[in-house]
Design a protein around this motif. Structure first.
Motif, PDB file in Angstrom:
ATOM      1  N   GLY A  42      -8.075  14.774  -0.581  1.00  0.00           N
ATOM      2  CA  GLY A  42      -7.235  14.862   0.601  1.00  0.00           C
ATOM      3  C   GLY A  42      -6.556  13.566   0.991  1.00  0.00           C
ATOM      4  N   TRP A  43      -6.833  12.501   0.263  1.00  0.00           N
ATOM      5  CA  TRP A  43      -6.239  11.197   0.563  1.00  0.00           C
ATOM      6  C   TRP A  43      -5.203  10.832  -0.493  1.00  0.00           C
ATOM      7  N   VAL A  44      -4.089  10.238  -0.046  1.00  0.00           N
ATOM      8  CA  VAL A  44      -3.172   9.548  -0.942  1.00  0.00           C
ATOM      9  C   VAL A  44      -3.701   8.136  -1.145  1.00  0.00           C
ATOM     10  N   GLY A  45      -3.385   7.546  -2.291  1.00  0.00           N
ATOM     11  CA  GLY A  45      -3.995   6.274  -2.666  1.00  0.00           C
ATOM     12  C   GLY A  45      -3.779   5.145  -1.689  1.00  0.00           C
ATOM     13  N   LYS A  46      -2.546   4.938  -1.238  1.00  0.00           N
ATOM     14  CA  LYS A  46      -2.297   3.779  -0.369  1.00  0.00           C
ATOM     15  C   LYS A  46      -2.970   3.910   0.990  1.00  0.00           C
ATOM     16  N   PRO A  47      -2.850   5.060   1.688  1.00  0.00           N
ATOM     17  CA  PRO A  47      -3.588   5.170   2.949  1.00  0.00           C
ATOM     18  C   PRO A  47      -5.090   4.958   2.781  1.00  0.00           C
ATOM     19  N   ALA A  48      -5.639   5.461   1.662  1.00  0.00           N
ATOM     20  CA  ALA A  48      -7.073   5.287   1.419  1.00  0.00           C
ATOM     21  C   ALA A  48      -7.421   3.808   1.269  1.00  0.00           C
ATOM     22  N   ALA A  49      -6.591   3.074   0.530  1.00  0.00           N
ATOM     23  CA  ALA A  49      -6.848   1.648   0.345  1.00  0.00           C
ATOM     24  C   ALA A  49      -6.702   0.894   1.666  1.00  0.00           C
ATOM     25  N   CYS A  50      -5.683   1.241   2.450  1.00  0.00           N
ATOM     26  CA  CYS A  50      -5.482   0.567   3.734  1.00  0.00           C
ATOM     27  C   CYS A  50      -6.618   0.877   4.708  1.00  0.00           C
ATOM     28  N   ALA A  51      -7.085   2.120   4.689  1.00  0.00           N
ATOM     29  CA  ALA A  51      -8.198   2.489   5.569  1.00  0.00           C
ATOM     30  C   ALA A  51      -9.445   1.699   5.207  1.00  0.00           C
ATOM     31  N   ARG A  52      -9.683   1.535   3.915  1.00  0.00           N
ATOM     32  CA  ARG A  52     -10.853   0.753   3.475  1.00  0.00           C
ATOM     33  C   ARG A  52     -10.732  -0.701   3.926  1.00  0.00           C
ATOM     34  N   LEU A  53      -9.564  -1.269   3.803  1.00  0.00           N
ATOM     35  CA  LEU A  53      -9.364  -2.650   4.248  1.00  0.00           C
ATOM     36  C   LEU A  53      -9.565  -2.780   5.755  1.00  0.00           C
ATOM     37  N   ALA A  54      -9.090  -1.780   6.500  1.00  0.00           N
ATOM     38  CA  ALA A  54      -9.276  -1.808   7.949  1.00  0.00           C
ATOM     39  C   ALA A  54     -10.758  -1.750   8.308  1.00  0.00           C
ATOM     40  N   GLU A  55     -11.520  -0.946   7.568  1.00  0.00           N
ATOM     41  CA  GLU A  55     -12.962  -0.884   7.808  1.00  0.00           C
ATOM     42  C   GLU A  55     -13.618  -2.232   7.537  1.00  0.00           C
ATOM     43  N   LEU A  56     -13.157  -2.914   6.503  1.00  0.00           N
ATOM     44  CA  LEU A  56     -13.722  -4.217   6.156  1.00  0.00           C
ATOM     45  C   LEU A  56     -13.378  -5.288   7.192  1.00  0.00           C
ATOM     46  N   SER A  57     -12.359  -5.006   8.023  1.00  0.00           N
ATOM     47  CA  SER A  57     -11.962  -5.969   9.049  1.00  0.00           C
ATOM     48  C   SER A  57     -12.414  -5.537  10.437  1.00  0.00           C
TER      49      SER A  57
END
Length: 384
Positions: free
Chosen positions: A111-126
């Motif tokens: 259900g995720w597109v690659g870029k939103p998934a990567a950005c969401a992960r980075l946001a979690e890390l911050s």
């Protein structure tokens, strides 16, 4: 020439003239990033990087050279790259403690597109950071004052999202025909003084290459989780913020940021094609918009070339307005300069519009066949 054709020429010229008027207003009113600034706020930069071994190290070097940002952290996500992106980024970081490299293996969650998934992960890390959250594409290049100026504009405007519009570098013929249309498409249609004050989702302007958020507002609306399946996550996230009553603003950043999105016609077709099917809401909406674009930007130059008398004069006027709006957009986007090549490209504006129409049709056809992919990943949002 028959009366219906004369009416068509005049209608096209009127549309083209309206675009030139809007572009003239925007050229004098759009906010521009520039000058020295400084901030003591925490600024966290998030860079999703998939197969960016050539481009990401250059951005890392630019970020290491930023000034006026006292509390900077940069998070890079190597998103299952196969070209040595991680090693290249690690070498570019060269032990700088402000930079952290992470790795994610495998495809994004269902259900995720690659870029939103990567950005969401980075946001979690911050998540431990307040202040300002910046998302940058790996192929963006920054001047030393870009981040500080962006934070200053975000806070001065009182917005929750600032979209600094980078100068779109165009090298090949295909890039020169298509890339300037990204800025021109909103520059000649959306009055920025109105759009920047409004919270109407339909008036949002965004460019995912460079997004600057108030971190609290980003998290309050769900961040990239709210646009998980979108292939135009930048624009959709701006609309999510506006639906919640928050403001988003666009500013010209060509003097401080630039980006070469695609390297040649194959990348341009694949890159634009993955999202153009979403651009106008539906096939019927796309048909209406493209018909209007052809009327405004193809009919007048054809009338100028093949018409006579008043028909030719109307055609020349419409063509001149189109060239003017294109040049105004390009000059503003670049930071205030134009080249001889920009003039040639503006004169070829009708060919650019034909190219946009062809790409949009191709995008819709490929969407119907479920054929969109990017960097060897099928896009979840492209399922028919």
């Amino acid at each position: 020439m028959s009366r219906p054709l004369r009416v068509l020429v005049r209608a096209g010229t009127a549309l083209s003239a309206a675009g030139a008027v809007v572009a003239t207003v925007n050229a004098s009113t759009v906010p521009r990033l520039g000058g020295r600034a400084a901030t003591t706020e925490p600024v966290t930069v998030c860079i999703p990087a998939r197969d960016e071994a050539d481009t990401a190290p250059r951005l890392i070097a630019d970020l290491r050279a930023q000034r006026g940002v006292a509390d900077l952290r940069v998070l890079v996500l190597d998103d299952d790259s196969t070209d040595g992106t991680g090693a290249a980024v690690r070498d570019a970081i060269d032990g700088d403690p402000r930079f952290v490299l992470h790795r994610r293996d495998g495809d994004p969650p269902p259900g995720w597109v690659g870029k939103p998934a990567a950005c969401a992960r980075l946001a979690e890390l911050s998540a431990d950071r307040s202040g300002v959250l910046v998302f940058l594409d790996a192929d963006v290049r920054l001047a030393p004052d870009a981040l500080a100026a962006s934070v200053d504009e975000l806070r001065t405007s009182g917005a929750d999202l600032l979209c600094p519009w980078p100068f779109q570098t165009a090298v090949t013929a295909a890039e020169r025909a298509l890339q300037p249309l990204l800025c021109w498409s909103w520059f000649a249609t959306a009055p920025v003084p109105v759009a920047n004050r409004s919270t109407r989702p339909s008036m949002a302007v965004a460019c995912g290459q460079f997004l600057v958020f108030d971190a609290r507002a980003y998290r309050a609306v769900g961040g990239h989780h709210a646009v998980a399946d979108s292939v135009v996550e930048d624009l959709e996230l701006a609309r999510v913020l506006r639906r919640s009553g928050r403001r988003t603003v666009v500013a010209a950043a060509g003097g401080l940021a630039r980006c070469r999105m695609y390297d040649g016609p194959a990348q341009a077709r694949a890159g634009h094609g993955r999202w153009l099917w979403t651009a106008f809401g539906s096939p019927a909406g796309a048909s209406a918009v493209l018909a209007a674009a052809l009327t405004a930007y193809l009919v007048p130059p054809l009338a100028a070339a093949f018409g006579r008398g008043s028909v030719r004069r109307w055609g020349l006027a419409g063509y001149g307005c189109a060239v003017a709006s294109r040049l105004l957009a390009r000059r503003t986007e670049s930071g205030g300069t134009l080249t001889a090549r920009d003039g040639v490209d503006a004169l070829a504006h009708p060919l650019s519009v034909i190219g946009l129409v062809a790409l949009t049709v191709d995008s819709h056809l490929r969407h119907r066949r479920g054929g969109h992919s990017w960097k060897d990943r099928r896009l979840a949002g492209s399922d028919a």
